[in-house]
Each structure stands twice: as C-alpha cells, then as structure tokens.
Design an enzyme around this catalytic site. Structure first.
Site, PDB file in Angstrom:
ATOM      1  N   TYR A 150     -16.398  16.240 -15.996  1.00  0.00           N
ATOM      2  CA  TYR A 150     -16.791  14.835 -15.872  1.00  0.00           C
ATOM      3  C   TYR A 150     -17.866  14.672 -14.788  1.00  0.00           C
ATOM      4  CZ  TYR A 150     -16.315   9.873 -14.857  1.00  0.00           C
ATOM      5  OH  TYR A 150     -16.573   8.547 -14.634  1.00  0.00           O
TER       6      TYR A 150
ATOM      7  N   ARG B 130       0.843  -1.202   0.000  1.00  0.00           N
ATOM      8  CA  ARG B 130       0.000   0.000   0.000  1.00  0.00           C
ATOM      9  C   ARG B 130       0.879   1.253   0.000  1.00  0.00           C
ATOM     10  NH1 ARG B 130      -1.785   1.811   4.530  1.00  0.00           N
ATOM     11  NH2 ARG B 130      -2.450  -0.203   5.372  1.00  0.00           N
TER      12      ARG B 130
ATOM     13  N   ASP C  40      -7.622  18.501 -14.882  1.00  0.00           N
ATOM     14  CA  ASP C  40      -7.916  17.142 -15.351  1.00  0.00           C
ATOM     15  C   ASP C  40      -7.533  17.088 -16.831  1.00  0.00           C
ATOM     16  OD1 ASP C  40      -9.063  14.811 -16.343  1.00  0.00           O
ATOM     17  OD2 ASP C  40     -10.816  14.925 -15.030  1.00  0.00           O
TER      18      ASP C  40
ATOM     19  N   LYS D   3      -8.336   5.850 -19.607  1.00  0.00           N
ATOM     20  CA  LYS D   3      -8.675   6.304 -20.942  1.00  0.00           C
ATOM     21  C   LYS D   3      -7.448   6.197 -21.862  1.00  0.00           C
ATOM     22  CE  LYS D   3     -12.418   7.123 -18.599  1.00  0.00           C
ATOM     23  NZ  LYS D   3     -12.739   8.387 -17.972  1.00  0.00           N
TER      24      LYS D   3
END
Ligand SMILES: *Cc1c(COP(=O)(O)O)cnc(C)c1O
Length: 386
Positions: free
Chosen positions: A105, A53, A177, A202
C-alpha cells in the site's frame, strides 16, 4: 457467545463475536457509548473505564470481535489503517531495521520512507514473492518484517509461513497487512505471523462509510506494548465508528462470498477480452503463487488489477471514465465496485522509478469488485473497454 468460542464455525463467529446483549437493557446491538469520561466511585475506583482514549465499551466490543475473527487473543482499534501501522513502527527504536515488501500500500511506503526513516529506523525493501530474498538482509538489528498478501495492487502472494520462520530465526516480529483478504479468507496468525493489520475501512466496514484500523496479536507482552502506544499516541477511533465496523463484521462472510464469486467471473472475463494484456488475480491456476494462495487463503477475493494492450494514458483515462456502474475512486472492499488508476491515485506517493521497477506500470488499473450483479458489471466493463 462465551469467551470460549474457538469451536464455533466462522459464520457464527462473524455475527456474535464481541457482542453480548446489553446487561442492563437487553439491547441486542452494542450501544454507542458516546462519552469521553466515566464516573469513579472513589479516586481510581472505576467500573473498568476511566477515559475513552484509554478505553471505551463500544471500542472494547469491537476489539474483542476483531480478536475472535482473526483467531487471536487481543485486538486493538485505531483511527485509521495507517494509524495502526504507525503504532507498530513505534514498537521500534532508532537503529532497528525493518524488512518490508516492495509491493505494498502506497501510504505504508510513505509512512516508512518519508516519516519514520528520519527518526533513524532503517527500512530495507525486498521482493517478497520469494521469501528467500529476505534471508541476506537478516541480522541482529532486524526487529520487524512487514508484508502484505495479497498485495495492493499487483496481487502478489507472500508465503506467510516461510517468512514467519525467517522472522523467528532472528527474533523479529512478522506483521501481515491482511486488508485485501479480510479475516474471512485468511488468518495470518495461524501461519506464524505475530501481528495482523487491517484497514477496517475496506472489507470489515464494507460500506465505504468509515475509516478505521485494527491490529490483532496473540502475545500478551506484545499486546501490552501496543496498548501503551495506542493510549499514549491517542490515535483511537470514536465509538460511532467502532459501532459501524461491528455492524460490518456481521455480514463479512456473506459479502466476501459474493465478492469472491464476482471477482472470479470478472477476472476470467477480462483475461479473455481481446484488448486486455494481463490480469492479476490470485485465483488463476497459473498465477505464480497459486499453490501458496490456496494453502493460506480460503478463497481468492474480489481484488484484481489489469493492463491493456494499448497501455497509453489516454486509453486508461477513457476506460476509467467510461464505466457507468463501476465508480472511479480510491479505496476498496465496499459493496459497490470501484476502479482506480494506482499510478496517479493510491500509489502516487511512490516514486515513478521505484513503482515501475516493482512492476506497477503507468497503465495498470485496479478493480475492487463489488457485490452487484456480475452480469451487469461485465456489461459495464465490456462497454467501457469498447
Ligand atoms: C487502505 C489501506 C491501508 C490504509 O488504511 P486507512 O484506513 O486508509 O488508513 C493499509 N493497507 C492496505 C492494504 C490498504 O488497502
């Protein structure tokens, strides 16, 4: 590739960023370190990793690659794009104010409006097509400006340089973004952004087979805060997913060139089609922000949206279910072309009234133009439009 890689050209960076042949075996590809924990020589004495982690070598290679291709100093990988957004908002405290773009978005809006607003973070939404709209909202509590450019799905453009100056005037961070452009077409840090976000799901992944998010920053203190959040909240990607994004990055420049080429052909085909009322694509010279797009982007991308003259929902349904190569699906940026109806799919979480006020009409369709043969894609749209 050495750490001093700033002088390499972009295609070389895409292929070698973050990746060195494995020191032990010579393996050319970064191994998938599918391990949760690491042996310690004595308590607290490690070879740089203690628990996956907090850090994992496959993820570290990806994070270095992300920083390199965004011209930044530090990269951070998350389990999804929205997990990366979540981490940025966790920099803030109750009472802090965020100025966000109206056109962005749908999942970002949902996270802000339905999750973080109830923790006392104040969100203001403004149309960022004109950066000056931000100025009246700036005050001592403004900690973050959030924008997306080009925007999803209306392909509006924010002037990153102008907004970054406004952010700096009150000591706020600017987060951009950059999912739609990808690091190949646009590097927001070069224009004064403090944080760049990607849904690597994407274009970076590029093959519609992985969900992952990324942040890139220059400032060490900001990186330390974000790393603390990444480790503490724990929204990290697994090593296999990191490997897939590393592999995707190697062909990003080649894929993007074709996305752009096909996008341009399809944008012009649609614009000249008698049934099409409007096409949103930032490469049109009469796009209202063409000059800004040209300043901050290398090419104009393969994302576009359009509306029909007959904007009835029946006609939209007929078109989106009639394409044969282009698939009706959410998401974007993969090698295959996708069509989407934002009002009922990607942007359904934005209240209808808000959506329409911002120019996102019920009949708008979004295209993620893939890298198939452009003639075949045009034929497909021709038969679907009828
Ligand atoms: C998809 C997307 C996101 C969210 O990313 P996930 O990987 O789906 O969590 C954020 N911003 C933009 C512009 C996107 O297209």
């Amino acid at each position: 590739m050495t750490d001093d890689n700033t002088h390499y050209k972009v295609a070389t960076k895409m292929i070698h960023a973050g990746v060195e042949p494995d020191a032990e075996t010579g393996a050319i590809m970064t191994p998938i370190y599918q391990t949760s924990t690491f042996k310690q020589q004595s308590p607290g004495v490690t070879k740089g990793y203690d628990y996956s982690r907090a850090g994992n070598p496959t993820r570290a290679a990806l994070e270095k690659a992300l920083a390199t291709i965004e011209n930044g100093n530090y990269g951070l990988a998350f389990s999804s794009g929205v997990a990366a957004t979540d981490a940025v908002i966790k920099l803030l405290s109750p009472g802090d104010e965020v100025i966000a773009a109206t056109d962005m978005y749908g999942g970002t809006y949902r996270l802000f409006a339905q999750l973080f607003a109830k923790f006392g973070i104040v969100f203001h939404y403004v149309d960022m097509k004109d950066a000056e709209n931000i100025r009246p909202l700036l005050n001592a509590k403004t900690k973050l400006i959030w924008t997306e450019t080009p925007t999803n799905p209306l392909i509006n453009i924010t002037d990153i340089e102008a907004v970054s100056k406004l952010a700096k005037s009150v000591g706020a961070w600017l987060c951009v973004d950059n999912t739609f452009a990808s690091p190949y077409l646009q590097n927001p840090l070069n224009f004064g952004a403090d944080i760049v976000l990607h849904s690597a799901t994407k274009y970076l992944g590029g093959h519609s087979d992985v969900v992952l998010g990324a942040l890139v920053v220059n400032d060490k203190d900001l990186f330390d805060q974000l790393y603390f959040i990444q480790k503490s909240s724990g929204a990290i990607p697994g090593p296999q997913d990191c490997f897939l994004i590393l592999r995707g990055i190697k062909t990003l420049h080649v894929r993007m060139d074709r996305h752009c080429e096909n996008g341009e052909k399809i944008a012009h085909f649609l614009r000249n089609h008698p049934k099409v009322a409007v096409v949103h694509w930032c490469g049109f010279e009469d796009h209202p922000a063409y000059a800004i797009a040209k300043k901050q982007m290398r090419k104009f991308g393969g994302m576009l949206s359009f509306e029909l003259k007959n904007g009835s929902i029946e006609e939209v349904d007929r078109v989106v279910t009639s394409t044969k190569i282009i698939t009706l699906a959410e998401s974007l940026g993969g090698v295959e072309s996708l069509i989407n109806h934002p009002a009922r799919m990607t942007h359904a979480s934005i209240p209808r009234e808000e959506r329409i006020k911002n120019g996102l009409n019920d009949s708008l369709m979004r295209l993620s133009v893939g890298i198939e043969d452009a003639d075949d894609l045009i034929e497909d749209l021709k038969q679907a439009l009828g």
